[in-house]
Write a protein that holds these residues in place. Sequence first.
Motif, short mmCIF file in Angstrom:
data_model
loop_
_atom_site.label_atom_id
_atom_site.label_comp_id
_atom_site.label_asym_id
_atom_site.label_seq_id
_atom_site.Cartn_x
_atom_site.Cartn_y
_atom_site.Cartn_z
N ILE A 1 6.52 -45.95 6.01
CA ILE A 1 5.10 -46.12 5.67
C ILE A 1 4.34 -44.83 5.99
CG2 ILE A 1 3.03 -47.46 6.09
CD1 ILE A 1 5.27 -49.08 4.79
N SER A 2 3.63 -44.32 5.02
CA SER A 2 2.81 -43.12 5.23
C SER A 2 1.50 -43.50 5.89
CB SER A 2 2.54 -42.42 3.89
OG SER A 2 3.75 -41.97 3.31
N LEU A 3 1.09 -42.70 6.85
CA LEU A 3 -0.19 -42.89 7.52
C LEU A 3 -1.23 -41.97 6.90
CD1 LEU A 3 1.05 -43.09 11.23
CD2 LEU A 3 0.40 -44.99 9.73
N ALA A 4 -2.46 -42.45 6.85
CA ALA A 4 -3.54 -41.71 6.20
C ALA A 4 -4.57 -41.25 7.24
CB ALA A 4 -4.19 -42.58 5.13
N VAL B 1 -3.52 -35.79 9.31
CA VAL B 1 -2.54 -36.82 8.96
C VAL B 1 -1.18 -36.43 9.53
CG1 VAL B 1 -1.36 -38.00 7.06
CG2 VAL B 1 -3.78 -37.41 6.86
N PRO B 2 -0.45 -37.36 10.15
CA PRO B 2 0.90 -37.04 10.65
C PRO B 2 1.82 -36.60 9.52
CG PRO B 2 0.14 -39.14 11.51
CD PRO B 2 -0.83 -38.74 10.46
N VAL C 1 -1.66 -46.17 13.95
CA VAL C 1 -1.17 -45.51 15.16
C VAL C 1 -2.28 -44.67 15.76
CG1 VAL C 1 0.45 -43.79 16.08
CG2 VAL C 1 1.24 -45.47 14.40
N TRP C 2 -2.40 -44.73 17.09
CA TRP C 2 -3.33 -43.88 17.84
C TRP C 2 -2.50 -42.89 18.66
CZ3 TRP C 2 -4.30 -48.94 16.82
CH2 TRP C 2 -5.58 -49.31 16.40
N ARG D 1 -11.09 -43.60 15.61
CA ARG D 1 -10.33 -42.36 15.41
C ARG D 1 -8.85 -42.70 15.50
NH1 ARG D 1 -10.62 -36.73 15.72
NH2 ARG D 1 -8.71 -35.80 16.59
N LYS D 2 -8.19 -42.75 14.35
CA LYS D 2 -6.81 -43.25 14.29
C LYS D 2 -6.21 -42.85 12.96
CE LYS D 2 -8.79 -47.57 12.59
NZ LYS D 2 -9.04 -49.00 12.88
N ASN D 3 -4.94 -43.17 12.77
CA ASN D 3 -4.25 -42.94 11.50
C ASN D 3 -3.78 -44.27 10.93
OD1 ASN D 3 -3.21 -40.02 13.00
ND2 ASN D 3 -4.12 -39.94 10.97
N PRO D 4 -4.56 -44.88 10.04
CA PRO D 4 -4.15 -46.16 9.43
C PRO D 4 -3.34 -45.92 8.16
CG PRO D 4 -6.39 -45.63 8.78
CD PRO D 4 -5.92 -44.49 9.64
#
Length: 329
Positions: free
Chosen positions: A89-92, A104-105, A306-307, A317-320
Amino acid sequence: MASDKKSRRAVVARMAGAADRLFLPVLAGASLFIALSASFYRQIQETISPPKPTQTQGPRPDVTARLVDKVPVKDPDSPIWDNVPLSRISLADQSIIRPLKLSVPKETLNVRAAHDGEFIGFLLEWRDDIANTSAIKVPEFRDACAVMLTSYPAPPEARFMGTQTIPATILHWKADWQVDIEEGFQDLEKAFPNVSADMYPLLKESITGGKPPKTIDLPDFARIRLPGTWVGNPISQPKKEKPVEKIIAKGPATVTTLPTQDAVGWGRWRNGVWRVVLAKKMKASDQTAGEINIERGNTYSVAFTVWFGDQGDRGARKNPSMLHTLYVE
């Protein structure tokens, strides 16, 4: 001559009519015989090889929750997870609500899902070079992750923690909560080992060797001066039972702790990688509050977040991820 031609045409017409009367019954009989033969053949074939039941063609799932004997709800290293399909799954970024996170990771989030008819669990795995498990000091932020479940199909805006009409059930794992369980409540002494106190209002008799009393030992008359602890805010409670919080949300900034905290899970950081299990009961304990029921054979909308504590992630502030489809076997 004309009358002869007329007579011949009449004779031909009578002969053609006679032929039709003779041929049509034969043709009808042949057609009936062919139809009966075909029907009889189909019945024989169905007896020998019964037709396979038709299946409803649904959306191709991004994540499949595999049926297993027992979901390892507290063991991210269980070999059971190795037999569960892996989804990348790609994080945005998060550019809607402050505090924003525009980076973005580079690597994807690895997701596996399984259920045993009672619990549905998710194994989330991501690279994180630093394990951030404390949030006591002002500049400290913990690592965390979450799974969001809602109905399918869901509109695009449901990605932002549901909507007023489509509530989202969220499972939120927090690294510092797990450390509270493993090592005891992380209080001031954890961040400042040499802390000392000359005076503690109302609790001067509790000072021992220059050390203030532990928050977990505070009497009620002093606890009332700690508003978060006094009103039952789960983040403020010194005693943690589980590292996963079960939440209901109806849009950004609407997260609410559900009354029945029966979500479970556990995380493990090793060699720069977090592996975290988050699980909930398939039958909702707080359905009246909006918690989602999970049933076999159904498809749901799911998202992951992910935080990264070392990047200052907290709150919004996160990467959903985007919304994905989850199929439950």
